[in-house]
Scaffold this motif. Structure first.
Motif, short mmCIF file in Angstrom:
data_model
loop_
_atom_site.label_atom_id
_atom_site.label_comp_id
_atom_site.label_asym_id
_atom_site.label_seq_id
_atom_site.Cartn_x
_atom_site.Cartn_y
_atom_site.Cartn_z
N VAL A 29 38.38 42.22 44.46
CA VAL A 29 38.67 42.18 43.02
C VAL A 29 37.58 42.89 42.23
CG1 VAL A 29 38.99 40.69 41.02
CG2 VAL A 29 40.07 40.10 43.20
N CYS A 30 36.32 42.66 42.60
CA CYS A 30 35.22 43.32 41.89
C CYS A 30 35.28 44.84 42.07
CB CYS A 30 33.88 42.77 42.37
SG CYS A 30 33.48 41.14 41.72
N GLU A 31 35.68 45.31 43.25
CA GLU A 31 35.82 46.75 43.46
C GLU A 31 36.90 47.32 42.56
OE1 GLU A 31 36.58 47.23 47.60
OE2 GLU A 31 34.51 46.82 48.20
N TRP A 32 38.00 46.61 42.42
CA TRP A 32 39.08 47.08 41.55
C TRP A 32 38.62 47.15 40.10
CZ3 TRP A 32 43.42 43.47 43.85
CH2 TRP A 32 43.82 43.98 45.09
N ILE A 33 37.88 46.14 39.67
CA ILE A 33 37.37 46.13 38.29
C ILE A 33 36.39 47.28 38.08
CG2 ILE A 33 35.99 44.84 36.62
CD1 ILE A 33 37.16 42.27 37.93
N ARG A 34 35.48 47.47 39.02
CA ARG A 34 34.47 48.52 38.88
C ARG A 34 35.11 49.91 38.86
NH1 ARG A 34 29.29 48.21 38.71
NH2 ARG A 34 29.19 46.11 39.60
N ASP A 150 26.36 41.36 34.32
CA ASP A 150 24.97 41.01 34.02
C ASP A 150 24.20 42.23 33.51
OD1 ASP A 150 24.04 42.51 36.25
OD2 ASP A 150 24.06 40.76 37.56
N ASP A 151 22.95 42.02 33.20
CA ASP A 151 22.14 43.09 32.60
C ASP A 151 21.92 44.27 33.54
OD1 ASP A 151 21.94 41.64 30.27
OD2 ASP A 151 19.99 40.78 30.75
N ASP A 152 22.10 44.04 34.85
CA ASP A 152 21.94 45.11 35.84
C ASP A 152 23.29 45.69 36.26
OD1 ASP A 152 19.12 44.84 35.94
OD2 ASP A 152 19.35 43.07 37.23
N ASP A 153 24.33 45.43 35.48
CA ASP A 153 25.69 45.90 35.76
C ASP A 153 26.28 45.28 37.02
OD1 ASP A 153 25.92 47.32 33.46
OD2 ASP A 153 25.96 49.31 34.39
N GLY A 154 25.79 44.11 37.42
CA GLY A 154 26.40 43.37 38.51
C GLY A 154 27.59 42.57 38.00
N LEU A 155 28.69 42.61 38.75
CA LEU A 155 29.89 41.86 38.39
C LEU A 155 29.86 40.48 39.02
CD1 LEU A 155 32.57 44.67 38.88
CD2 LEU A 155 31.83 43.69 36.70
N HIS A 156 30.32 39.49 38.26
CA HIS A 156 30.39 38.11 38.74
C HIS A 156 31.76 37.55 38.39
CE1 HIS A 156 25.94 38.04 39.19
NE2 HIS A 156 26.01 38.85 38.14
N LEU A 157 32.42 36.96 39.36
CA LEU A 157 33.72 36.34 39.12
C LEU A 157 33.58 34.84 38.96
CD1 LEU A 157 36.07 38.08 41.73
CD2 LEU A 157 35.93 38.54 39.28
N ILE A 158 34.45 34.27 38.13
CA ILE A 158 34.60 32.83 38.04
C ILE A 158 36.07 32.52 38.30
CG2 ILE A 158 34.94 32.90 35.52
CD1 ILE A 158 33.56 30.17 35.39
N ALA A 159 36.33 31.58 39.20
CA ALA A 159 37.71 31.22 39.54
C ALA A 159 37.71 29.79 40.05
CB ALA A 159 38.28 32.17 40.59
N PRO A 160 37.69 28.82 39.13
CA PRO A 160 37.59 27.43 39.56
C PRO A 160 38.75 26.96 40.43
CG PRO A 160 38.04 27.58 37.19
CD PRO A 160 37.68 28.96 37.67
N LEU A 161 39.88 27.68 40.39
CA LEU A 161 41.01 27.32 41.24
C LEU A 161 41.19 28.30 42.40
CD1 LEU A 161 43.53 26.37 38.42
CD2 LEU A 161 42.01 24.86 39.69
N GLY A 162 40.22 29.17 42.60
CA GLY A 162 40.26 30.10 43.71
C GLY A 162 41.03 31.38 43.39
N LEU A 163 41.00 32.32 44.34
CA LEU A 163 41.64 33.62 44.19
C LEU A 163 42.83 33.82 45.11
CD1 LEU A 163 38.58 36.05 43.97
CD2 LEU A 163 40.22 35.56 42.15
N ALA A 164 43.01 32.95 46.10
CA ALA A 164 44.00 33.19 47.14
C ALA A 164 45.41 33.34 46.56
CB ALA A 164 43.97 32.05 48.16
N SER A 165 45.80 32.47 45.64
CA SER A 165 47.14 32.52 45.08
C SER A 165 47.35 33.79 44.26
CB SER A 165 47.38 31.28 44.21
OG SER A 165 48.68 31.30 43.65
#
Length: 208
Positions: A29-34, A150-165
């Motif tokens: 997912v992060c690759e797709w966003i980037r 973040d300030d260094d252009d690192g991507l971070h995901l939040i998904a409290p219910l997961g990503l599988a679905s």
């Protein structure tokens, strides 16, 4: 907030199932966003506000995943860009409107800014204690996902219910939300099945 870093991408291991996320899923997912220049620009615009614990959530991530699963190029335009953050000490809706105006004036894009520390009032819930808890009661499991930069252009995901679905192309009612009729109305109104016909949309209880 517990964060695990993996080659420039990360997942948030919140207390509502996010720890079950596979690292490969988060990285994909992060690759797709980037790779999406428009989304990266929006992330940098959001970051410039300096809001606490902020994320671009809902359709910003969800729709991109569905587009990728369906091979849609270019990406589906967003009706709005959901910027959520968590600031219990400043819960005036006026602050959110001011932030929205600032972003809209700067970009001409349809921003929606919501401090999740005040959104429990709309839903009749007890006060949320974190951004993870606020997202964990959103209507669809697949909508409860966000990304920050973040300030260094690192991507971070939040998904409290997961990503599988989400990555499986499912659309499911979140039992923590509780009102299945709201889910049904949203599915009809938003026309997800027409735009992304390969989605597996959950039907009424007992329907196969």
């Amino acid at each position: 907030m517990s964060i695990d870093q993996y080659g420039g991408a990360s997942i948030d291991k919140g207390g509502h199932g996010g720890s079950r996320m596979l690292m490969g899923d988060a990285e994909r997912v992060c690759e797709w966003i980037r790779a999406d220049a428009w989304r990266m620009s929006a992330l940098r615009q959001a970051r410039s506000l300096g809001l606490p614990d902020w994320w671009l959530a809902a359709g910003f991530v969800r729709n991109l995943v569905w587009d990728r699963l369906h091979g849609h190029v270019p990406s589906t335009p967003l009706n709005d860009i959901d910027l959520v953050y968590f600031a219990p000490a400043r819960t005036s809706a006026l602050i959110d409107r001011q932030q929205e105006t600032s972003l809209i004036d700067a970009t001409g894009l349809p921003w929606s800014v919501k401090n999740q520390a005040r959104m429990h009032r709309r839903h009749g819930h007890l006060a949320y204690t974190s951004i993870e808890e606020a997202l964990s009661v959103w209507v669809e499991c697949e909508t409860a996902v966000g990304v920050t930069l973040d300030d260094d252009d690192g991507l971070h995901l939040i998904a409290p219910l997961g990503l599988a679905s989400l990555l499986a192309g499912r659309v499911t009612h979140n039992p923590r939300h509780g009102d299945r009729e709201v889910f049904r109305r949203r599915v009809v109104a938003k026309g997800w099945g027409r735009r992304w016909p390969g989605l597996e949309i959950e039907g009424p209880p007992g329907e196969s």
